[in-house]
Design an enzyme around this catalytic site. Structure first.
Site, PDB file in Angstrom:
ATOM      1  CG  HIS A  97      -2.755  -0.616  -7.415  1.00  0.00           C
ATOM      2  ND1 HIS A  97      -3.227   0.203  -6.132  1.00  0.00           N
ATOM      3  CD2 HIS A  97      -2.760  -1.885  -6.884  1.00  0.00           C
ATOM      4  CE1 HIS A  97      -3.676  -0.608  -5.388  1.00  0.00           C
ATOM      5  NE2 HIS A  97      -3.210  -1.753  -5.788  1.00  0.00           N
ATOM      6  NE  ARG A 112      -4.412  -1.451  -0.081  1.00  0.00           N
ATOM      7  CZ  ARG A 112      -4.375  -2.361  -0.667  1.00  0.00           C
ATOM      8  NH1 ARG A 112      -3.551  -2.573  -1.470  1.00  0.00           N
ATOM      9  NH2 ARG A 112      -5.688  -3.205  -0.646  1.00  0.00           N
TER      10      ARG A 112
END
Length: 312
Positions: free
Chosen positions: A275, A227
């Protein structure tokens, strides 16, 4: 009573998830989409993909929440989330395989010094660099859950000396497993390449910071596939400028998409990925999610239940 699909999804995503969910929907179940008109009181099960805060709380008869993502940090950050409801994460072997592939690609990029060769190419320079064997390149993996354990095993199988860290003791074949504060220090001090796969919790927010980098060998590589909240961006930029960190491969960011003009875009010591390391694929995840729903309906314990106190 109905099963609701809701989340941060566009029209194409909703259509794709609906198609695959309907293909595996158990007899007698009704699927409704958040984009359509439906009765909130009829919803007992919610299939969620990072829905906007306040969404889940609008369903007074909700009994079970199945995340369609592996991470649940954004879901748990919703202050209106009913804390008494059972929540399950998604564990999909296809997602695990994708994460292993991305982690392996990133580690090999750093191990084989491909950023340095790309810089040489840009300068028109032909120079062969000394190349350690995998057995001479210690790798540290932060997080030994489903994803981290698979990554650590794969890297160990290629001959890397791999140490893995988790909050509580774990055992992974071929991996030097460490835990606690002392284990963290030991792992960082030996990791020439560090792969981050810990869940984002209040305890791990900002974990990748100056103090962490200063414990690592000078010139070490960093791979963050977990993250964006784990990384203190200014500390990384300073560590790259000083040579403390040699190169970073980043797949996740505090703000996504990464804003135009962000210093990461044009830093030659950073590889930016949008991502893409591993995401839920409806063609495989729909069946797994609904099998967990069926287990809940039958009174069995669903897989991968979340411990709200731990944040995962």
């Amino acid at each position: 009573m109905a099963i609701l699909l809701t989340g941060n999804l566009d029209a194409e995503d909703y259509a794709d998830w609906r198609r695959h969910l309907l293909a595996h929907l158990p007899a007698g179940e009704t699927l409704v989409l958040a984009t359509e008109d439906y009765d909130p009181e009829a919803v007992e099960i919610a299939l969620v993909a990072n829905p906007p805060h306040g969404t889940v709380a609008r369903h007074p008869n909700l009994r079970f929440i199945q995340s369609l993502w592996a991470g649940v940090d954004k879901l748990l950050s919703d202050p209106t989330l009913p804390r008494h409801l059972p929540i399950a994460r998604l564990i999909d072997p296809s997602m695990t395989q994708a994460m292993v592939e991305c982690a392996l690609a990133a580690v090999m990029l750093l191990h084989r010094q491909l950023p340095a060769y790309a810089a040489q190419q840009a300068r028109g320079e032909w120079r062969q660099l000394a190349q350690p064997l995998t057995a001479q390149r210690p790798v540290g993996v932060l997080g030994l859950g489903e994803l981290g354990s698979a990554v650590a095993r794969t890297l160990a199988g290629l001959g890397f000396p791999v140490s893995g860290w988790s909050r509580s003791p774990r055992a992974v074949a071929g991996v030097n497993c460490l835990s606690g504060a002392d284990g963290m220090r030991t792992l960082l001090e030996g990791a020439e390449i560090l792969v981050n796969l810990v869940p984002l919790t209040p305890d791990t927010e900002g974990l990748l910071c100056r103090a962490t980098f200063e414990r690592m060998p000078r010139g070490a590589g960093l791979v963050n596939l977990a993250r964006g909240g784990h990384l203190v961006e200014a500390d990384l930029l300073a560590a790259l400028d000083s040579g403390r960190i040699g190169h970073a491969v980043l797949d996740v960011f505090r703000q996504e998409p990464l804003p135009a003009g962000h210093p990461f875009w044009h830093n030659p010591r950073i590889t930016v990925l949008p991502h893409v390391a591993a995401y839920s694929e409806p063609s495989t995840a729909a069946r797994i999610a609904l099998e967990n729903v069926a287990a809940f309906r039958a009174g069995r314990t669903p897989d991968a239940l979340v411990d709200p106190g731990r944040g995962y």
